[in-house]
Write a protein that holds these residues in place. Structure first.
Motif, mmCIF file in Angstrom:
data_model
loop_
_atom_site.group_PDB
_atom_site.id
_atom_site.type_symbol
_atom_site.label_atom_id
_atom_site.label_comp_id
_atom_site.label_asym_id
_atom_site.label_seq_id
_atom_site.Cartn_x
_atom_site.Cartn_y
_atom_site.Cartn_z
ATOM 1 N N ASN A 558 -18.727 22.544 33.393
ATOM 2 C CA ASN A 558 -18.958 23.460 31.689
ATOM 3 C C ASN A 558 -20.671 23.462 31.751
ATOM 4 O O ASN A 558 -21.552 23.911 30.951
ATOM 5 C CB ASN A 558 -18.729 23.268 30.091
ATOM 6 N N ILE A 559 -21.307 23.088 33.531
ATOM 7 C CA ILE A 559 -22.424 23.251 33.342
ATOM 8 C C ILE A 559 -22.404 25.120 33.551
ATOM 9 O O ILE A 559 -21.951 25.228 35.262
ATOM 10 C CB ILE A 559 -23.031 21.781 34.196
ATOM 11 N N HIS A 560 -23.462 25.761 33.233
ATOM 12 C CA HIS A 560 -23.870 27.115 33.899
ATOM 13 C C HIS A 560 -25.712 27.369 34.158
ATOM 14 O O HIS A 560 -26.139 25.565 33.475
ATOM 15 C CB HIS A 560 -23.829 27.935 32.607
ATOM 16 N N PHE A 561 -25.741 27.272 35.791
ATOM 17 C CA PHE A 561 -26.976 26.972 36.154
ATOM 18 C C PHE A 561 -27.830 28.377 36.107
ATOM 19 O O PHE A 561 -27.458 29.870 36.035
ATOM 20 C CB PHE A 561 -27.116 26.916 37.486
ATOM 21 N N ALA A 562 -28.792 28.487 35.569
ATOM 22 C CA ALA A 562 -29.949 29.702 35.085
ATOM 23 C C ALA A 562 -31.799 28.947 35.837
ATOM 24 O O ALA A 562 -31.913 28.447 35.226
ATOM 25 C CB ALA A 562 -30.157 29.561 33.721
ATOM 26 N N HIS A 563 -31.671 29.889 36.698
ATOM 27 C CA HIS A 563 -33.176 29.220 37.522
ATOM 28 C C HIS A 563 -33.622 30.390 38.616
ATOM 29 O O HIS A 563 -32.562 31.033 38.665
ATOM 30 C CB HIS A 563 -33.434 28.454 37.611
ATOM 31 N N THR A 564 -34.588 30.813 38.707
ATOM 32 C CA THR A 564 -34.882 31.942 39.488
ATOM 33 C C THR A 564 -34.971 31.585 40.575
ATOM 34 O O THR A 564 -34.632 32.249 41.803
ATOM 35 C CB THR A 564 -36.406 32.395 39.224
ATOM 36 N N ASP A 565 -34.935 30.638 40.953
ATOM 37 C CA ASP A 565 -34.463 29.644 42.478
ATOM 38 C C ASP A 565 -33.143 30.267 42.816
ATOM 39 O O ASP A 565 -32.783 30.420 44.147
ATOM 40 C CB ASP A 565 -34.295 28.366 43.327
ATOM 41 N N ALA A 582 -26.210 33.141 32.208
ATOM 42 C CA ALA A 582 -25.598 31.902 31.868
ATOM 43 C C ALA A 582 -25.390 31.768 30.392
ATOM 44 O O ALA A 582 -24.110 31.708 29.822
ATOM 45 C CB ALA A 582 -26.747 30.567 31.869
ATOM 46 N N ALA A 583 -26.709 32.456 29.064
ATOM 47 C CA ALA A 583 -26.014 32.140 27.715
ATOM 48 C C ALA A 583 -25.374 33.101 27.726
ATOM 49 O O ALA A 583 -24.124 32.462 27.031
ATOM 50 C CB ALA A 583 -27.270 33.116 27.025
ATOM 51 N N GLU A 584 -24.254 34.671 28.448
ATOM 52 C CA GLU A 584 -23.703 34.789 28.721
ATOM 53 C C GLU A 584 -23.274 34.997 28.782
ATOM 54 O O GLU A 584 -21.301 35.015 28.313
ATOM 55 C CB GLU A 584 -23.925 36.810 28.969
ATOM 56 N N GLU A 585 -22.066 34.151 30.046
ATOM 57 C CA GLU A 585 -21.205 32.613 30.515
ATOM 58 C C GLU A 585 -20.715 32.074 29.041
ATOM 59 O O GLU A 585 -19.691 31.973 29.173
ATOM 60 C CB GLU A 585 -21.458 32.381 31.390
ATOM 61 N N ILE A 586 -21.821 31.442 28.223
ATOM 62 C CA ILE A 586 -21.199 30.965 27.343
ATOM 63 C C ILE A 586 -20.716 31.494 26.171
ATOM 64 O O ILE A 586 -19.346 31.586 25.715
ATOM 65 C CB ILE A 586 -22.040 29.890 26.947
ATOM 66 N N VAL A 587 -21.623 32.385 26.005
ATOM 67 C CA VAL A 587 -21.200 33.527 24.153
ATOM 68 C C VAL A 587 -19.613 34.158 25.066
ATOM 69 O O VAL A 587 -18.767 34.489 24.098
ATOM 70 C CB VAL A 587 -22.337 34.480 24.134
ATOM 71 N N GLY A 588 -20.415 34.787 26.245
ATOM 72 C CA GLY A 588 -18.623 35.703 26.079
ATOM 73 C C GLY A 588 -17.232 34.955 26.188
ATOM 74 O O GLY A 588 -16.341 34.607 26.239
ATOM 75 N N GLY A 589 -17.591 33.115 26.568
ATOM 76 C CA GLY A 589 -16.474 31.916 26.653
ATOM 77 C C GLY A 589 -15.809 32.116 25.518
ATOM 78 O O GLY A 589 -15.218 31.799 25.092
#
Lengths: 591, 518
Positions: A558-565, A582-589
């Motif tokens: 349940n960890i979503h990754f979000a970084h420019t790298d 990443a936020a959309e992955e959660i909100v969508g979920g």
């Protein structure tokens, strides 16, 4: 995979963090021996990695600026004096402690339930927070190790003007980058749309002309390409290079996608373009017989400026991305730059303001533990305060990991035990940034002071002028100086930067500045230094378009990754994109 | 220049035995020349700075002559050590006279003291010079018969006056300038004093080393003054300006130079002419009245951006309905000078002393960002856009900021450089105003000092240009007002870009266009 970090040689230290927190100490040349200012990562115990004490001034300057400059600077009989100043920011110690797996206990009554924990308060984390709030999710916390949010887009303020500590501009987005256009609109930076539907950025937020100049052989010239003294062959090669760029700007794949788009996720994944990632930018230039020193300097500068790597180190895909992604149509100028006196500080401060209530500044995620209770997946997050005194636990449904990816193997429990192969592929460059507070401006020969001022003969990137965009054209000002350490081995670069103290780095900065401004030492009243150990992801060949990079962006439990790298390059646009994604992955979920 | 023959001075004495008498008459000549030069310097500076040269010269001559009398009277109290006193007086004249012009230049900055310094210097120099001749005559009284003594001393005195009055306007002022003339004659005076320590040695008891040291010290000071004179007025700068520089000041923002010619005086900022008192009325009437009349001729709240010389304000204050004038000019040194420098304050009719006028010393663009009160009229009188710092004050961003501070019926006038010499620059300003949402009426007139000069009249809605002028102006009447808006072929529109903060097109046009004339 073995760690890329020198952890085996680094012992956890017990330095009192308060003593080296930003602003806590003011250093002066006479305090050279002050261990609190020397080498924060390992200042107390004697260590074989502490060479700075034995470094002569000549060796120091030669290491950063080259031998001729070092010899010239050291020919003076006495060492020049330094202004006031200190090392600010970047809490290397807390970070290193976490990396070294310091065990943190959380009392039972210090646990709380939240829907989401965002780890990291840089652009990606703040963008994710904004997105969650927009979606009506306000049951979350944002943990930021530093006492200020913003990551490498952070800024500082003085009574005269605000100034950047890192990222300092954003190219105006094209209409296709809907999310970013939306942010700029929300911030009131836009004045509507043109007939093609492209957003119009209000004049005062675009970089004021004159934008850039270059110092060469005792004189300033307008622009970044050195036209003065260019031979007809130089100019012909420059034209040929521009024509190659035009071709790539016009290029579309079968699905109509651009070769290089922002965000990068919208770029083509066609093999013809992806294979550019197998070459260095230098090799690509060679293949096109582009050997003009001026042209190579320009491309090298672009690589160093955007990626902290030389033309010989940078992936050709990334190098060409820089030149192509910000041009709408072949032959157009690159999109204008949006900038503020405080650089991208304006953008992250705006984002932070929205999420302020959710932010825990000075709190780092010490451990992230994916769990499963009663068949329900969740994530426990243990956070520890800046001073190591306070700890908190969060039972979260989801985590957005918006910190640099290399940290995942130190804080995500499963990764600690068995780091995925891709983590080791993420390499970061080190940067030295200094802010120079001047009581007056230096006198110039040639083209007048610009926003961006570059030295042709230096490994530094020169400096930007904070008062430029504010419209303050006379008197006191703040210069922000940038120096990417482009060593082949980023670990060595980091070491080379972090084992220098304030006085050494201030001397490097002032000596470099003296190339163009001989009187600089008499004008600078204060000089603060930021040492960014992991400033930017390094887009080296076979990384930017690699499977490893794509793997890293996939959610783990349940960890979503979000970084420019995760895009392979360090850009506001990419960080913003991944935060939103990443936020959309959660909100969508949820939906 | 003047060859003196022994035969002319046939008298026996200790001095004549050594053939020194003729050389002493050379002293008389130098003293007389120096004295008159100092007087002329003071008179010239006074009339430059205070204006009204008849009054100034009469006053200076009067004070100087009466001071000569004071000196002559004081000489009666000196009984012993005549030679020594004479040399001391000589050295004192060298010091005071030599530094008179630099002192006066420096006191411009604090004008309340200027007249005090001026008259004190004239009085001092006159008194000292007045002491010299009687002392010298007494020194020579034993070597010459009285009738010869009087005849020769006065002859050389008047020759000296002639030399000074010829050299001063023909050579000294044009070649050396006032400050260096003053210092050079101080040096000459001191040199004569030093020389006299040898000439008059037979008449002096005791050692003369002290006297010589004093003379040398004064000469060193004067030489240092000569070297430092560049900080007052640079020699190179004096070549640059056709006329005599009477005021210079390097401020944090610019170099202010005022020159004086027969036709009047001129203000330069960073070497660029801002106005000449001879024809500035044409410029300022054209700048101010079209906007005033376009908005109905009954303005209440007027904004002036730039215009630190106060001359636009002078025109604005002609309208009795004006309740307030807000003038925003970057440089406090400029606005202070306009209020306190007598020729300038007279020219702007002491407009800064008017209680309706408020002066704000700030960058106009930064001020506009925070300004609140709406204005009926805005008069923009910035220097030409020859730097990026000035160029920003001609951008769409600037005009949009300004627009937000105007009433719906407001009118705006902008000095817009020459449509003839800088045609693209001129039309760039017009186009930029239009891009910022103004209706624009370009207009132009001839200002002899500048040539054909251009302006923009702008309002928020389309409008007809004004056809009447207020009465009592020197240049504009109804027909001249209408004539301003006539177009001509060689200044007609050319295609140009809009000037924006992020392209600064105007500065680039301006530079390429004026380069042709430099």
């Amino acid at each position: 995979m073995p760690s890329k970090e020198p952890s085996s040689q680094l012992k956890p230290t017990t330095v009192d963090l308060n003593k080296i927190s930003p602003g806590a100490k003011e250093s002066s040349p006479s305090k050279l021996e002050n261990p609190l200012l020397d080498s924060p990562p390992l200042p107390i115990s004697p260590s074989p990695l502490l060479p700075s004490a034995s470094l002569t001034r000549r060796e120091l300057l030669a290491a950063f600026l080259g031998l001729p400059v070092a010899l010239a600077a050291c020919s003076a009989t006495k060492t020049p004096s330094l202004p006031q100043g200190e090392i600010v920011g970047a809490s290397n110690d807390t970070g290193h402690r976490l990396r070294d797996g310091q065990h943190v206990e959380v009392a039972a009554d210090h646990w709380q339930r939240v829907k989401v924990v965002i780890v990291g308060g840089g652009v990606a984390g703040l963008a994710a927070a904004r997105k969650l709030l927009q979606a009506g999710v306000d049951d979350f916390v944002l943990l930021e190790l530093e006492r200020e949010a913003g990551g490498t887009a952070r800024s500082g303020t003085s009574p005269l003007v605000a100034y950047p500590w890192g990222a300092h501009y954003l190219p105006a987005p094209m209409k296709e980058n809907v999310a970013l256009v939306g942010l700029l609109e929300e911030m009131g930076l836009l004045e509507g749309k043109d007939q093609d539907g492209e957003p119009i950025v209000a004049e005062q937020f675009l970089c004021r002309d004159p934008e850039e100049r270059i110092f060469f052989k005792g004189r300033w010239y307008e622009g970044l390409y050195l036209r003065a003294g260019a031979t007809s062959d130089d100019l012909a090669q420059f034209d040929r290079f521009n024509n190659e760029v035009k071709k790539l700007v016009a290029w579309r794949d079968a699905k109509g996608r651009r070769a290089f788009a922002l965000p990068i996720a919208n770029s083509s994944d066609d093999a013809e373009i992806n294979q550019l990632d197998r070459l260095t930018m230098g090799e690509w230039l060679n293949r096109h017989s582009l050997t003009s020193p001026r042209l190579r300097w320009l491309v090298d500068y672009a690589c160093r400026d955007d990626y902290g790597m030389t033309v010989e180190q940078t992936s050709a895909w990334a190098g060409l991305f820089y030149f192509c992604s910000r041009v709408k149509k072949p032959g157009d100028d690159a999109e204008p730059l949006i900038t503020f006196p405080e650089g991208n500080g304006r953008l992250v401060n705006y984002l932070f303001d929205k999420a302020k209530a959710k932010a825990r500044l000075g709190f780092a995620a010490a451990e992230i533990i994916p769990i499963e209770t009663n068949g329900r997946a969740g994530v426990d997050v243990i956070a520890v305060s800046h001073d190591g005194e306070t700890s908190r636990g969060f039972h979260a449904e989801r985590v957005i990991f918006a910190a640099p990816h290399f940290l995942s193997r130190f804080v995500i429990r499963d990764y600690r035990d068995q780091p995925p192969a891709h983590v080791a592929e993420f390499e970061y460059g080190a940067w030295l940034v200094a802010n120079l507070f001047l009581r007056d401006r230096p006198k110039d020969k040639g083209f007048p002071l610009c926003w961006d001022n570059v030295f042709y003969d230096s490994d530094s990137l020169g400096y930007v002028v904070a008062t430029h965009q504010r419209g303050i054209d006379r008197g006191a000002t703040v210069f922000t100086y940038y120096y990417p350490l482009c060593d082949e081995d980023p670990k060595q670069a980091r070491q080379r930067l972090l084992d220098k103290d304030w006085a050494q780095l201030a001397d490097v900065v002032l000596t470099d500045m003296s190339r163009a401004h001989t009187e600089i030492r008499s004008l600078v009243e204060r000089l603060d230094v930021m040492r960014w150990g992991h400033a930017m992801i390094r887009p080296r060949p076979n990384f930017v378009r690699s499977a490893a990079r794509r793997e890293a962006a996939k959610a783990y439990r349940n960890i979503h990754f979000a970084h420019t790298d995760l895009s392979g390059v360090a850009l506001f646009e990419e960080a913003f994109y991944h935060g939103n994604r990443a936020a959309e992955e959660i909100v969508g979920g949820k939906q | 220049m003047f060859v003196l023959h022994d035969a002319f001075f046939p008298v026996p004495c200790s001095l004549t035995k050594m053939n020194r008498t003729p050389i002493i008459f050379l002293n008389v000549l130098v003293i007389a020349t120096c004295g008159l030069v100092y007087e002329l310097l003071a008179g010239t500076l006074a009339s430059y700075v205070l204006g009204d040269s008849v009054t100034q010269f009469s006053l200076i001559i009067g004070i100087y002559l009466s001071a000569l009398g004071i000196g002559a009277w004081l000489s009666g109290f000196i009984d012993t050590g005549l030679a020594r006193r004479f040399i001391e007086v000589e050295i004192a004249v060298a010091l005071l006279g030599g530094f008179s012009a630099p002192l006066l230049f420096l006191s411009f900055a604090r004008l309340s003291y200027f007249q005090v310094v001026l008259y004190a210097i004239v009085l001092g120099v006159g008194t000292l010079v007045g002491l010299e001749l009687p002392l010298l005559m007494r020194l020579l009284k034993d070597t010459l018969a009285f009738k010869d003594l009087v005849s020769r001393v006065l002859t050389f005195d008047y020759i000296g006056a002639l030399v000074a009055s010829l050299l001063f306007p023909l050579f000294l002022v044009p070649k050396l300038g006032l400050v260096r003339t003053s210092l050079a004659f101080g040096l000459l005076n001191a040199a004569v004093g030093l020389w006299a320590t040898w000439l008059l040695a037979p008449l002096m008891k005791g050692k003369v080393t002290g006297l010589r040291l004093r003379a040398v010290a004064v000469m060193v000071l004067l030489v240092m003054g000569f070297i430092k004179a560049d900080s007052l007025t640079k020699l190179a700068e004096e070549d640059l300006f056709a006329d005599e520089i009477i005021y210079t000041k390097t401020t944090a923002y610019q170099r202010i130079v005022i020159t004086r010619s027969r036709a009047g005086f001129q203000l330069f900022l960073n070497g660029h002419l801002q106005f000449s008192s001879a024809d500035e009325y044409r410029y300022h009437e054209a700048l101010v009245h079209p906007a005033m009349m376009a908005a109905g001729g009954k303005p209440h709240r007027v904004l002036v951006l730039g215009g630190g010389d106060g001359l636009a304000v002078r025109e604005i204050l002609r309208y009795p309905t004006v309740e307030s004038v807000t003038l925003v000019d970057l440089d406090p040194a400029m606005t202070k000078l306009s209020a306190a420098f007598p020729p300038l304050a007279e020219l702007n009719k002491h407009s800064f002393a008017d209680p309706r006028v408020q002066v704000i010393n700030q960058d106009a663009m930064i001020w506009l960002e925070n300004a609140v009160a709406p204005f009926d009229i805005a008069i923009i009188d910035f220097p030409d856009p020859n730097t990026f710092a000035l160029g920003k004050l001609y951008t769409t961003r600037f005009y949009k900021l300004l627009k937000a501070r105007l009433t719906p019926e407001a009118a705006l006038a902008i000095q817009s450089t020459s449509p003839l010499f800088a045609r693209q620059s001129y039309w760039c300003i017009m186009k930029t105003l239009e891009a910022a949402g103004f209706a624009v009426r370009p207009y132009q007139t001839a200002v002899p000092s500048f040539g054909v000069w251009g302006f923009a009249l702008a309002r928020l809605q389309d409008f007809a240009p004004p056809t009447v002028a207020p009465s009592g102006l020197r240049f504009l009447d109804d027909r001249a007002m209408q004539g301003l808006f006539a177009s001509s072929t060689d200044t007609s529109p050319v295609p140009v870009e809009v000037n924006r903060l992020d392209n600064q097109a105007l500065v680039r046009y301006y530079e390429s266009e004026w380069k042709r004339y430099e």
